[in-house]
Design a protein around this motif. Structure first.
Motif, PDB file in Angstrom:
ATOM      1  N   MET A 262     108.738  26.141 -11.287  1.00 14.29           N
ATOM      2  CA  MET A 262     108.727  26.826  -9.990  1.00 14.29           C
ATOM      3  C   MET A 262     108.409  25.843  -8.869  1.00 14.29           C
ATOM      4  N   ARG A 263     107.475  24.919  -9.131  1.00 12.87           N
ATOM      5  CA  ARG A 263     107.127  23.920  -8.118  1.00 12.87           C
ATOM      6  C   ARG A 263     108.317  23.002  -7.840  1.00 12.87           C
ATOM      7  N   GLU A 264     109.042  22.616  -8.900  1.00 10.94           N
ATOM      8  CA  GLU A 264     110.216  21.749  -8.750  1.00 10.94           C
ATOM      9  C   GLU A 264     111.293  22.433  -7.901  1.00 10.94           C
ATOM     10  N   VAL A 265     111.560  23.715  -8.205  1.00  9.39           N
ATOM     11  CA  VAL A 265     112.577  24.473  -7.463  1.00  9.39           C
ATOM     12  C   VAL A 265     112.171  24.622  -6.001  1.00  9.39           C
ATOM     13  N   ALA A 266     110.903  24.964  -5.772  1.00  7.40           N
ATOM     14  CA  ALA A 266     110.404  25.141  -4.396  1.00  7.40           C
ATOM     15  C   ALA A 266     110.529  23.845  -3.603  1.00  7.40           C
ATOM     16  N   LEU A 267     110.106  22.736  -4.189  1.00 12.62           N
ATOM     17  CA  LEU A 267     110.158  21.448  -3.489  1.00 12.62           C
ATOM     18  C   LEU A 267     111.593  21.007  -3.225  1.00 12.62           C
ATOM     19  N   HIS A 268     112.505  21.333  -4.138  1.00 12.54           N
ATOM     20  CA  HIS A 268     113.934  21.022  -3.934  1.00 12.54           C
ATOM     21  C   HIS A 268     114.458  21.720  -2.673  1.00 12.54           C
ATOM     22  N   HIS A 269     114.137  23.010  -2.540  1.00 12.22           N
ATOM     23  CA  HIS A 269     114.605  23.773  -1.370  1.00 12.22           C
ATOM     24  C   HIS A 269     113.867  23.334  -0.105  1.00 12.22           C
ATOM     25  N   PHE A 270     112.595  23.010  -0.218  1.00  4.47           N
ATOM     26  CA  PHE A 270     111.839  22.486   0.929  1.00  4.47           C
ATOM     27  C   PHE A 270     112.473  21.199   1.443  1.00  4.47           C
ATOM     28  N   ASN A 271     112.850  20.316   0.509  1.00  2.29           N
ATOM     29  CA  ASN A 271     113.480  19.047   0.897  1.00  2.29           C
ATOM     30  C   ASN A 271     114.788  19.288   1.632  1.00  2.29           C
ATOM     31  N   GLN A 272     115.563  20.291   1.178  1.00  3.29           N
ATOM     32  CA  GLN A 272     116.828  20.635   1.845  1.00  3.29           C
ATOM     33  C   GLN A 272     116.599  21.049   3.296  1.00  3.29           C
ATOM     34  N   LEU A 273     115.510  21.772   3.512  1.00  5.61           N
ATOM     35  CA  LEU A 273     115.209  22.296   4.847  1.00  5.61           C
ATOM     36  C   LEU A 273     114.310  21.366   5.655  1.00  5.61           C
ATOM     37  N   GLY A 274     113.887  20.272   5.040  1.00  3.21           N
ATOM     38  CA  GLY A 274     113.002  19.350   5.754  1.00  3.21           C
ATOM     39  C   GLY A 274     111.619  19.926   5.981  1.00  3.21           C
ATOM     40  N   ILE A 275     111.130  20.735   5.023  1.00  2.00           N
ATOM     41  CA  ILE A 275     109.805  21.367   5.136  1.00  2.00           C
ATOM     42  C   ILE A 275     108.794  20.549   4.338  1.00  2.00           C
ATOM     43  N   PHE A 276     107.618  20.352   4.919  1.00  2.00           N
ATOM     44  CA  PHE A 276     106.544  19.654   4.226  1.00  2.00           C
ATOM     45  C   PHE A 276     105.309  20.541   4.269  1.00  2.00           C
ATOM     46  N   LEU A 277     105.149  21.364   3.229  1.00  2.00           N
ATOM     47  CA  LEU A 277     104.026  22.298   3.163  1.00  2.00           C
ATOM     48  C   LEU A 277     103.371  22.232   1.793  1.00  2.00           C
TER      49      LEU A 277
END
Length: 494
Positions: A116-131
């Protein structure tokens, strides 16, 4: 996927919100849905996803008639809706919110947290989110929470993605990242429904525009074959001249002084500025700069570590919102649903809440005077209701915003803080809000406006204060307003 909604009608009680509305959504097309608040845009999409039941009409998906029992079924079918108001759990972490009811599991039903963490970080990277995935949602800004909602929708692998005011709380950087993703989705043949009041965005990103007014679909046209003036005219049924009304208020003596304010939470430090009667002071800066936190500290929502607040020359100790109101400060918050309104109260109750003491006679509330007061403000702000007894949670987002504004106008403040006052508000209502701000300034109210919309903050303000990383980094007088200067200050330059 091809969707055709034909002759859709819907009423809530005696209030008919949709009348014979027809709209077509095609794969690989960005379809903008525009209209004033209360035009029926969100209701139409809520009917498509099964949140509301239609009273009449037909929904065809790829030629087959289809009605969903609810949003969950629609999502499983490939239709996802990013709502204007967040559907999240503040006490849960970012990761828990992202996978709520869609958890990834190992054999024997154990949660696969690593995956779940891997999937979340993948989508965050796509959107340029750092949370931080382990941070509780209530610790995030409204804009950051909106990015979580967008990420959740992107994780569903939708064939149709409905976005209701997705950029209302986002910074320019986040908007650019979102637009990049939207273009990628379009290239993958996803149909996008884009509901927004921001004209520049609509013309930048959409292929087709459908305009709604008073529950009717007025017109559908290719974006390349229309212009802003024509869309506005169709939306409001009239021309809108002088988008930012001319301000005539005389600027008088200092009514409010913040002196070396520092927040207990460390979000801002050493903040000093003045506001004069009849003056509109704009606060600009990037998301996370600390503008909202400064205003929350002034209003007594969050504690101050140091500094003083002076109103009309008298130092005041403000430890709570009640003290602020007592001392003549009003605050329209950026989060109207959880902080600005009591959603299951009536419009009347919400409007008169800060002024209720003024209606008490012989220990009892004078209901007649209270109702007349609320009705006057409802008419003045053109709030769309059947009566002042309507439940405020049933109103459109823009009309809810007007109720919050009515509440503070009715309270008669000396200083009024407006945090993103036109977020999610249509073009006609925006001008009405600007006009009301001018009228309040005419009456000698000192106004502070926090806005992420640069043209807006430049259009309404007499002076602009720019915040960078919790400190005031620059200040501009009206004659020196310049977008590049403001952005230079906002990014830490001088």
């Amino acid at each position: 996927m091809y969707v055709e909604m034909k002759n859709i009608s819907k009423s809530f009680g005696t209030n008919q919100v949709l009348r014979d509305v027809t709209i077509m959504l095609k794969s690989g097309e960005i379809h903008a849905l525009m209209g004033e608040n209360g035009a029926g845009k969100s209701t139409l999409m809520n009917i498509l996803t099964g949140l509301h039941k239609k009273d009449a009409g037909t929904i065809l998906i790829d030629g087959q008639e289809k009605t969903f029992s609810g949003p969950k079924e629609a999502e499983e079918f490939g239709i996802s809706f990013i709502h204007q108001e967040m559907n999240s759990w503040p006490q849960m972490t970012v990761l828990e919110n992202l996978f709520l009811n869609n958890e990834l599991k190992k054999p024997f039903g154990l949660l696969d947290t690593k995956k779940m963490r891997e999937v979340a970080l993948h989508h965050f990277n796509q959107l340029g989110i750092f949370l931080d995935l382990d941070k509780e949602l209530e610790e995030l800004s409204v804009g950051q929470q909106q990015m979580i909602e967008i990420t959740k929708a992107l994780m569903t692998d939708a064939k149709i993605l409905i976005m209701d005011e997705p950029t209302a709380a986002l910074s320019d950087t986040e908007i650019k990242a979102l637009f990049k993703i939207i273009h990628q989705l379009k290239a993958r043949d996803v149909a996008i429904v884009y509901i927004s009041h921001r004209m520049e965005e609509i013309f930048q990103i959409s292929d087709v525009i459908t305009v709604m007014r008073d529950g009717l679909s007025i017109d559908t046209s290719k974006t390349s074959e229309t212009d802003v003036n024509e869309v506005v005219r169709k939306m409001v049924g009239r021309e809108i001249s002088d988008y930012y009304p001319k301000k005539t208020a005389l600027i008088g003596d200092v009514v409010f002084t913040a002196d070396h304010l520092t927040g207990a939470n460390g979000a801002f430090k050493d903040i000093s500025f003045k506001v004069r009667s009849g003056e509109i002071v704009g606060f600009s800066g990037l998301m996370g700069a600390g503008r909202t936190e400064i205003m929350r500290g002034i209003f007594g929502l969050d504690p101050l570590r140091a500094g003083t607040i002076t109103i009309e020359g008298e130092e005041k100790k403000i430890e709570s919102p009640a003290k602020s109101i007592q001392n003549g400060i009003g605050f329209l918050t950026e989060d109207r649903k959880s902080e600005g309104l009591v959603l299951d109260f009536s419009v009347l109750d919400n409007i008169t809440l800060p002024s209720i003491d003024g209606f008490i006679k012989n220990g009892l509330v004078d209901k007649k005077t209270e109702a007349e007061f609320a009705e006057l403000l409802i008419q003045r702000l053109l709030i769309k209701v059947q009566s002042e007894n309507d439940i405020v949670g049933d109103l459109s987002g823009g009309n809810q915003q007007k109720v919050v504004l009515a509440k503070w106008i009715g309270a008669g403040p000396k200083v009024l803080i407006l945090d993103e006052p036109t977020r999610g508000v249509d073009v006609g209502a925006k001008r009405e809000i600007y006009q009301l701000m001018n009228e309040l300034a005419d009456r000698g109210v000192g106004i502070i406006v926090v806005s992420s919309d640069l043209p807006e903050v430049m259009g309404v303000s007499d002076r602009i204060v720019v915040v960078h990383e919790g400190k005031i980094n620059g200040e501009l007088q009206k004659e020196d307003f310049d977008q590049e200067k403001i952005m230079t200050y906002a990014t830490g330059g001088k």
